[in-house]
Write an enzyme that holds these catalytic residues in place. Structure first.
Site, PDB file in Angstrom:
ATOM      1  N   LYS A 243      -3.784  -3.986   0.345  1.00  0.00           N
ATOM      2  CA  LYS A 243      -4.860  -4.182  -0.621  1.00  0.00           C
ATOM      3  C   LYS A 243      -4.903  -5.663  -0.977  1.00  0.00           C
ATOM      4  O   LYS A 243      -3.924  -6.214  -1.485  1.00  0.00           O
ATOM      5  CB  LYS A 243      -4.598  -3.339  -1.870  1.00  0.00           C
ATOM      6  CG  LYS A 243      -5.721  -3.389  -2.898  1.00  0.00           C
ATOM      7  CD  LYS A 243      -5.463  -2.381  -4.011  1.00  0.00           C
ATOM      8  CE  LYS A 243      -6.545  -2.407  -5.062  1.00  0.00           C
ATOM      9  NZ  LYS A 243      -6.309  -1.415  -6.133  1.00  0.00           N
TER      10      LYS A 243
ATOM     11  N   LEU B  45     -10.422  -0.569   5.640  1.00  0.00           N
ATOM     12  CA  LEU B  45     -10.495   0.839   5.248  1.00  0.00           C
ATOM     13  C   LEU B  45     -11.481   1.052   4.115  1.00  0.00           C
ATOM     14  O   LEU B  45     -12.111   2.089   4.014  1.00  0.00           O
ATOM     15  CB  LEU B  45      -9.112   1.335   4.798  1.00  0.00           C
ATOM     16  CG  LEU B  45      -8.016   1.422   5.871  1.00  0.00           C
ATOM     17  CD1 LEU B  45      -6.678   1.723   5.211  1.00  0.00           C
ATOM     18  CD2 LEU B  45      -8.353   2.493   6.900  1.00  0.00           C
TER      19      LEU B  45
ATOM     20  N   ASP C  55      -7.711   7.221 -14.341  1.00  0.00           N
ATOM     21  CA  ASP C  55      -8.794   7.317 -13.349  1.00  0.00           C
ATOM     22  C   ASP C  55      -8.482   8.386 -12.317  1.00  0.00           C
ATOM     23  O   ASP C  55      -8.628   8.174 -11.117  1.00  0.00           O
ATOM     24  CB  ASP C  55      -8.993   5.952 -12.669  1.00  0.00           C
ATOM     25  CG  ASP C  55     -10.374   5.833 -12.006  1.00  0.00           C
ATOM     26  OD1 ASP C  55     -11.272   6.649 -12.334  1.00  0.00           O
ATOM     27  OD2 ASP C  55     -10.554   4.952 -11.157  1.00  0.00           O
TER      28      ASP C  55
ATOM     29  N   ASP D 141     -13.620  -1.003   0.393  1.00  0.00           N
ATOM     30  CA  ASP D 141     -13.887  -2.185  -0.414  1.00  0.00           C
ATOM     31  C   ASP D 141     -14.196  -1.707  -1.824  1.00  0.00           C
ATOM     32  O   ASP D 141     -15.051  -0.840  -2.004  1.00  0.00           O
ATOM     33  CB  ASP D 141     -15.103  -2.923   0.185  1.00  0.00           C
ATOM     34  CG  ASP D 141     -15.167  -4.360  -0.301  1.00  0.00           C
ATOM     35  OD1 ASP D 141     -14.145  -4.845  -0.809  1.00  0.00           O
ATOM     36  OD2 ASP D 141     -16.237  -4.971  -0.171  1.00  0.00           O
TER      37      ASP D 141
ATOM     38  N   THR E  57     -14.128  -2.702  -6.374  1.00  0.00           N
ATOM     39  CA  THR E  57     -14.474  -3.739  -7.346  1.00  0.00           C
ATOM     40  C   THR E  57     -13.455  -4.867  -7.352  1.00  0.00           C
ATOM     41  O   THR E  57     -13.799  -6.036  -7.443  1.00  0.00           O
ATOM     42  CB  THR E  57     -14.471  -3.133  -8.776  1.00  0.00           C
ATOM     43  OG1 THR E  57     -14.885  -1.763  -8.672  1.00  0.00           O
ATOM     44  CG2 THR E  57     -15.404  -3.880  -9.698  1.00  0.00           C
ATOM     45  N   TYR E  58     -12.174  -4.472  -7.264  1.00  0.00           N
ATOM     46  CA  TYR E  58     -11.116  -5.469  -7.450  1.00  0.00           C
ATOM     47  C   TYR E  58     -10.552  -6.003  -6.146  1.00  0.00           C
ATOM     48  O   TYR E  58      -9.906  -7.029  -6.132  1.00  0.00           O
ATOM     49  CB  TYR E  58      -9.973  -4.871  -8.281  1.00  0.00           C
ATOM     50  CG  TYR E  58     -10.447  -4.398  -9.618  1.00  0.00           C
ATOM     51  CD1 TYR E  58     -10.819  -5.314 -10.598  1.00  0.00           C
ATOM     52  CD2 TYR E  58     -10.561  -3.042  -9.900  1.00  0.00           C
ATOM     53  CE1 TYR E  58     -11.277  -4.893 -11.833  1.00  0.00           C
ATOM     54  CE2 TYR E  58     -11.024  -2.610 -11.134  1.00  0.00           C
ATOM     55  CZ  TYR E  58     -11.379  -3.545 -12.104  1.00  0.00           C
ATOM     56  OH  TYR E  58     -11.838  -3.124 -13.309  1.00  0.00           O
ATOM     57  N   GLY E  59     -10.776  -5.265  -5.054  1.00  0.00           N
ATOM     58  CA  GLY E  59     -10.183  -5.727  -3.806  1.00  0.00           C
ATOM     59  C   GLY E  59     -10.616  -4.890  -2.631  1.00  0.00           C
ATOM     60  O   GLY E  59     -11.312  -3.885  -2.775  1.00  0.00           O
ATOM     61  N   SER E  60     -10.194  -5.350  -1.441  1.00  0.00           N
ATOM     62  CA  SER E  60     -10.499  -4.583  -0.235  1.00  0.00           C
ATOM     63  C   SER E  60      -9.196  -4.038   0.340  1.00  0.00           C
ATOM     64  O   SER E  60      -8.121  -4.572   0.074  1.00  0.00           O
ATOM     65  CB  SER E  60     -11.192  -5.477   0.790  1.00  0.00           C
ATOM     66  OG  SER E  60     -10.396  -6.620   1.014  1.00  0.00           O
TER      67      SER E  60
END
Length: 286
Positions: free
Chosen positions: A33, A10, A125, A12, A14-17
């Site tokens: 995730k 779904l 955020d 991608d 900075t920290y994960g996909s």
């Protein structure tokens, strides 16, 4: 992870996909995730802000973290699945939202945020991409990668959130901000829901402050003394701007909507209403 089948990627970050999956037990869709860095102990996982915050938060307008799995030193978060985010919802529209839809979306965002703040976290955020939805009817706050406990001690890093939704105190590199930065972002999102265009689309941090000045007018020193201290600490010179009328910029917003936006977009963080307070505005009570 053998209890889930994966369907497709779904996104991608900075920290994960993020992968779309399905639970083999219940058949329901989930968002998985997968974190990029490896985790060598459970303790390390449990110290992650995201785990700590989301495990505690159970609310209709906050994305549900179903479980956390550590397998072969990889960490997976299993979330409920939502089909889109608010950014996509706005991008795909050909006409403006009716005010009733904006009010409904705002009500849900503020409900979720009031719950998060009440439990001692702030998000840091808030932006349309981090608000997941199933059409305008259901909105949930997601992505707590940056959430931290309100009780935790400053200084915080000054880099948070996408620049356009970043509160002035953060743009001016304050290291002791708190939950009012979420309220500012909500004000920006609210304006964008009416116009389908970002309110302060700055090309840099300083440009974003200029854009804010052009809309709100330059703050007076006695209105926000801390802001002047922050500005002088980074040798920032305030541009001299007269305020624009929000009503002129957002003609399709009712007077009640303008009142709420004006209050959320106060230079001084102490003057912005908290989420629970914002929900009591006449905008939500015809």
């Amino acid at each position: 992870m053998n209890r889930y089948t994966t369907i497709r990627q779904l996104g991608d970050g900075t920290y994960g996909s993020v992968i779309l999956g399905r639970s083999l037990e219940s058949g329901e869709l989930v968002a998985i995730k997968k974190m990029k860095r490896k985790f060598y102990s459970w303790e390390e996982c449990m110290n992650l802000r995201e785990v700590k915050s989301l495990k505690k938060l159970n609310h209709a307008n906050v994305i549900k973290l179903k479980e956390v799995i550590r397998e072969n030193d990889h960490l997976y978060f299993i979330f409920e699945y939502m089909k889109e985010n608010l950014y996509q919802l706005m991008k795909d529209r050909t006409r403006l939202f009716p005010e009733s839809a904006v009010r409904n979306i705002m009500f849900q965002i503020l409900q979720g945020l009031a719950f998060i703040h009440k439990h001692g976290f702030f998000h840091r955020d808030m932006k349309p991409e981090n608000l997941l939805c199933m059409g305008p009817e259901l909105v949930k706050i997601a992505d707590f990668g940056l959430a931290r406990e309100i009780r935790s001690r400053p200084p915080y890093t000054d880099y948070v959130s996408t620049r356009w939704y970043r509160a002035p105190e953060v743009l001016l590199r304050s290291t002791s901000y708190s939950s009012p930065i979420d309220q500012w972002a909500v004000g920006c999102i609210m304006a964008e829901l009416y116009t389908l265009r970002p309110l302060f689309p700055g090309s840099s941090e300083v440009d974003t402050i200029f854009k804010i000045c052009q809309v709100l007018g330059t703050p007076k020193k006695n209105d926000w003394p801390e802001g002047y201290q922050l500005a002088s600490a980074m040798n920032f010179r305030w541009p001299q701007c007269v305020p624009s009328n929000l009503k002129t910029l957002i003609p399709n917003a009712s007077p009640e909507a303008i009142h709420l936006m004006t209050d959320l977009l106060q230079w001084d963080p102490k003057k912005r209403p908290a989420s629970a307070q914002a929900l009591r505005y006449s905008y939500f009570h015809d």
